[in-house]
Scaffold this motif. Sequence first.
Motif, short mmCIF file in Angstrom:
data_model
loop_
_atom_site.label_atom_id
_atom_site.label_comp_id
_atom_site.label_asym_id
_atom_site.label_seq_id
_atom_site.Cartn_x
_atom_site.Cartn_y
_atom_site.Cartn_z
N ASP A 11 0.96 -1.24 -0.11
CA ASP A 11 -0.13 0.11 -0.16
C ASP A 11 1.06 1.28 0.11
O ASP A 11 2.07 1.07 -0.20
CB ASP A 11 -0.97 -0.21 1.19
N ARG A 12 0.35 2.26 0.22
CA ARG A 12 1.06 3.76 0.12
C ARG A 12 1.28 4.29 1.15
O ARG A 12 1.79 5.37 1.24
CB ARG A 12 0.24 4.83 -0.93
N SER A 13 1.18 3.73 2.28
CA SER A 13 1.21 4.19 3.76
C SER A 13 2.60 4.26 4.05
O SER A 13 3.37 3.32 3.52
CB SER A 13 0.44 3.34 4.95
N ASP A 14 3.18 5.19 4.90
CA ASP A 14 4.67 5.27 5.19
C ASP A 14 4.76 4.19 6.37
O ASP A 14 3.84 3.92 7.30
CB ASP A 14 5.04 6.78 5.61
N LEU A 15 6.14 3.85 6.16
CA LEU A 15 6.41 2.81 7.44
C LEU A 15 7.64 3.26 7.99
O LEU A 15 8.27 4.08 7.55
CB LEU A 15 6.82 1.48 7.06
N ARG A 16 7.76 3.19 9.49
CA ARG A 16 8.75 3.70 10.28
C ARG A 16 9.83 2.59 10.39
O ARG A 16 9.18 1.56 11.06
CB ARG A 16 8.19 4.24 11.73
N ASP A 21 7.47 0.41 12.93
CA ASP A 21 6.60 -0.47 12.13
C ASP A 21 7.37 -1.87 11.83
O ASP A 21 7.13 -2.99 11.95
CB ASP A 21 6.13 -0.10 10.96
N THR A 46 11.69 7.27 8.17
CA THR A 46 10.35 6.86 7.68
C THR A 46 10.64 6.80 6.10
O THR A 46 11.00 7.22 5.41
CB THR A 46 9.22 8.06 7.77
#
Length: 255
Positions: free
Chosen positions: A18-23, A54, A254
């Motif tokens: 998906d397009r969500s940012d991950l830490r 994440d 990020t």
Amino acid sequence: MNLSPNGVPAIARWNVDDRSDLRFCFVSDLHCFSSRSTVQTHRRLIRDVVERCDVCVWGGDLFDFRWSQMGHEDESVAAALDWLQFQYDAHPTTQFVFLNGNHDAHGKFASRLHQWADARERFRCGIDALIAGDALFVHGDVIEKGGTDQAFTSYRQSWRDKPMAHPRTSRLYDAAVSARLHQTVAFAAHRRRRTCLRLVRWMHRQDPALMQPVRRVVFGHTHRRIEQYHLKGFEFYNGGAAIKHVNFRPVELTV
């Protein structure tokens, strides 16, 4: 967790669905079991960093089998897996990627780790580097002995073959650390610009399609903390090491 391995050294790409940012956090060079490790001092720092992220990349040399004070390699291997299990249980929403380092290049540990990881959905091991978005995470010993793939294979094999150090040798090492001679050696052997240039040359030897998106490079191994150093169009980060008299702070990005 979805990783695609590619190349030798074993480099994997993080496939984002998906397009969500991950830490991401990068925690390396803890040198657990060595008398020179300060990992206990940094327990809360490590816990808080992993809790915020994440994905936790264990960046190599978490465990130090050559200089272990556990007494026997089987005890060290069991303690290493117990440590990883504790972290896994303490952070039930975090995904973990374990990168090989030279100090944990230990045949029995590698075999046991693969067996252990197969039963844990949020844990991946058996790779030397990870690419996620524009970030490359790598232990850093890929630059040793000329930085070629052949040299890297030989270098890692030499560490696999090293026996546990004799207690007398370990005491001499302790004395050198007390005198901070290890800092002098690290600064001479791993000057910031030279080290980062060697990493750039190593990246240029890899598959261009794999390395094309990389703009940020996070690495360990050198025991010298680097915070957003710019060179040749890249940003470099290094968290230092949990070793006496050495600065240590895990890297967070990020992606």
